[in-house]
Write a protein that holds these residues in place. Structure first.
Motif, mmCIF file in Angstrom:
data_model
loop_
_atom_site.group_PDB
_atom_site.id
_atom_site.type_symbol
_atom_site.label_atom_id
_atom_site.label_comp_id
_atom_site.label_asym_id
_atom_site.label_seq_id
_atom_site.Cartn_x
_atom_site.Cartn_y
_atom_site.Cartn_z
ATOM 1 N N PHE A 118 9.554 14.360 32.849
ATOM 2 C CA PHE A 118 9.350 14.716 31.453
ATOM 3 C C PHE A 118 10.409 14.030 30.601
ATOM 4 C CE2 PHE A 118 12.425 17.885 32.793
ATOM 5 C CZ PHE A 118 13.269 18.028 31.695
ATOM 6 N N ILE A 119 10.111 13.908 29.318
ATOM 7 C CA ILE A 119 11.041 13.330 28.350
ATOM 8 C C ILE A 119 11.593 14.468 27.506
ATOM 9 C CG2 ILE A 119 11.304 11.729 26.414
ATOM 10 C CD1 ILE A 119 8.808 10.252 27.477
ATOM 11 N N PRO A 120 12.901 14.726 27.571
ATOM 12 C CA PRO A 120 13.472 15.806 26.762
ATOM 13 C C PRO A 120 13.543 15.408 25.291
ATOM 14 C CG PRO A 120 15.213 14.602 27.863
ATOM 15 C CD PRO A 120 13.919 14.011 28.362
ATOM 16 N N PRO A 121 13.845 16.334 24.396
ATOM 17 C CA PRO A 121 13.996 15.954 22.981
ATOM 18 C C PRO A 121 15.014 14.831 22.831
ATOM 19 C CG PRO A 121 13.979 18.340 23.205
ATOM 20 C CD PRO A 121 14.028 17.795 24.599
ATOM 21 N N LEU A 122 14.691 13.880 21.982
ATOM 22 C CA LEU A 122 15.569 12.730 21.792
ATOM 23 C C LEU A 122 16.691 13.017 20.810
ATOM 24 C CD1 LEU A 122 12.834 9.937 21.603
ATOM 25 C CD2 LEU A 122 14.122 10.730 23.593
ATOM 26 N N VAL A 123 16.637 14.164 20.167
ATOM 27 C CA VAL A 123 17.697 14.617 19.266
ATOM 28 C C VAL A 123 18.010 16.058 19.626
ATOM 29 C CG1 VAL A 123 17.046 13.080 17.377
ATOM 30 C CG2 VAL A 123 15.978 15.328 17.553
ATOM 31 N N ASP A 124 19.194 16.520 19.217
ATOM 32 C CA ASP A 124 19.555 17.922 19.428
ATOM 33 C C ASP A 124 18.855 18.749 18.357
ATOM 34 O OD1 ASP A 124 20.626 20.427 19.721
ATOM 35 O OD2 ASP A 124 22.719 19.814 19.540
#
Length: 485
Positions: free
Chosen positions: A18-24
């Motif tokens: 999976f790809i986690p959020p690219l920003v916090d």
């Protein structure tokens, strides 16, 4: 199983599945209000916005989404701190993507004052919309329908529940304060959507008894822009199997899963009143000529989608992919684009129209996207004028009878009239004009000529010109006779 949340996601660590959020997401500040935060927005504009924020390091483009009628999206996303997943289906699909650009979800019908507050927030520089054609509440001339009870209630001063009412009340607050310029960006499938929305805002202002409405209109002229745009991504309804797939990948329960094809496209008129996200770094195209792109998409892709939906549903095909696997329907789909649509188009620079046509058919044939024919068939009275009838009028003006476009219109008529598919299953008529259409269909029951004439009299759809064109009417009668036999 635990819910998807930032703290739970962090415990999973890095993964290739999976790809986690690219920003916090917790560091993002709201800079965009989006009216109509359904599946399409979450699979499209919200993804572009997160990619743009990641590319630039900006933390001021978080999204405050507004769900207009049902609170379901708010109830799905708020316990997850706005996180949700995009599950791509088909060749070239990415791993499951967790998106973090949505920072809050408001329920427009339940808390309209909060929506107006957000639009008036000085930190907000963009208001975007995906509310479907019927969400604009236009009359048959394309102006704001002041006879609509919801519009009338908003004009009378209640906390606004229509999107135009919410928008105008928010702009009034901005004009009275120090909020500064703002851009209002319609992302719906309407010809000249920016111009349409601009006109509806002024229709609402003109109908107000407020003596300050004139000064608000002056402020809007100086401080607000209404660019047009064209959006494209197929986003079918999420199923229980999709949610189970995400649970398997993440080991977390996501109530807000959206499903999409790998393809996405966004063409935007570069006319902004203030700052904007760097959506171009995420693949969007900024241009001075959205109209040409918009016509290609509406007339090639959307019209073909509708043709396959109505013909496919009548034949008992559950999905668009199944309809396109029917050789006769595939031939009709390609013929619509080649014979009727292509001669009406002004092709944008750099676009290979034949390649675009092939791409449309490849996307529709994707068996991993169970895009249901009856879902695409919804709101036909709103979709036919923008998807098909412009092509019909252009071809008639050129002296040609648009056989395939007429077939698509006839398929809609047969869908309305028959109410059942080839297997005897009910075909739902989900349409703002459903009652009128059923009355018209009943008046023409049992005879193709009477049916065509009765439905052509629905002026909101066909105007006054098309019922008078004998050539178009004759082709419709022939098609309807075959489809209803």
């Amino acid at each position: 199983m635990p819910r998807l949340r930032p703290d739970a996601l962090h415990r999973l660590g890095r993964s290739t599945t999976f790809i986690p959020p690219l920003v916090d997401p917790r560091a993002l500040r709201v800079g965009i209000v989006h009216l109509g935060i359904g599946a399409f927005h979450r699979a499209h504009q919200a993804v572009y916005t997160e990619l743009a924020a990641a590319a630039t390091g900006r933390d001021d483009w978080g999204i405050a989404g507004v769900t207009q009628r049902s609170p379901s999206v708010r109830d799905q996303l708020t316990p997850q701190d706005g996180l949700y997943t995009v599950l791509e289906r088909g060749p070239g699909a990415e791993p499951v993507r967790v998106v973090g650009s949505v920072r809050e979800v408001l329920h427009g019908a339940g808390d309209p004052a909060a929506v107006v507050d957000r639009i008036a927030d000085p930190a907000v520089r963009l208001v975007t919309l995906t509310v479907t054609e019927k969400g604009y509440r236009r009359d048959r001339t394309g102006r704001l329908d002041r006879s609509d009870p919801e519009v009338a209630a908003d004009l009378a001063g209640r906390p606004p529940r229509t999107v135009v009412g919410q928008l105008v009340r928010g702009l009034q607050r901005r004009a009275a304060g120090v909020a500064g310029p703002v851009t209002v960006l319609s992302c719906d499938n309407l010809v000249g959507n920016g111009e349409v929305l601009h006109g509806l805002v002024h229709d609402f202002l003109d109908a107000l008894p407020d003596p300050e409405a004139g000064s608000v209109a002056d402020w809007i002229a100086a401080s607000v822009r209404f660019p047009s745009c064209m959006v494209d991504r197929i986003v079918p309804a999420t199923t229980d199997d999709d949610r189970a797939n995400v649970r398997t990948v993440l080991g977390l329960d996501d109530r807000g899963v959206v499903v999409a094809e790998p393809f996405r496209q966004w063409v935007i008129e570069d006319d902004f009143a203030a700052d904007r996200p760097a959506w171009d770094l995420a693949g969007a195209v900024f241009t001075d000529d959205v109209a040409a792109w918009e016509s290609v998409k509406l007339r090639m892709l959307n019209a073909t989608h509708s043709l396959l939906a109505y013909l496919g549903a009548l034949r008992g095909h559950d999905t668009i992919a199944a309809a396109l696997a029917d050789d006769e329907l595939a031939t009709a789909a390609e013929a619509l684009m080649v014979e009727d649509v292509a001669p009406t188009l002004r092709v944008p620079d750099g676009l290979d129209l034949a390649g675009y046509r092939r791409q449309v058919l490849q996307r529709f044939a994707n068996p991993a996207l169970p895009h249901r024919t009856v879902q695409v068939a919804m709101d036909g009275s709103q979709k036919l004028p923008v998807r098909l009838l412009g092509t019909v009028r252009d071809r008639l003006a050129a002296g040609a009878i648009p056989q395939q476009a007429a077939l698509a219109v006839a398929a809609w008529m047969a869908y309305v009239a028959k109410g059942r598919d080839a297997h005897g299953r009910e075909l739902p008529l989900d349409d703002p004009l459903a009652d009128r259409l059923q009355v018209a269909a009943a008046a023409g029951a049992g005879d193709a000529k009477r049916l065509v004439d009765s439905l052509l009299q629905v002026e909101e759809i066909f105007g006054t010109d098309l019922p008078e064109h004998d050539g178009f009417r004759g082709v419709l009668i022939d098609h309807v006779a075959r489809l209803t036999a």
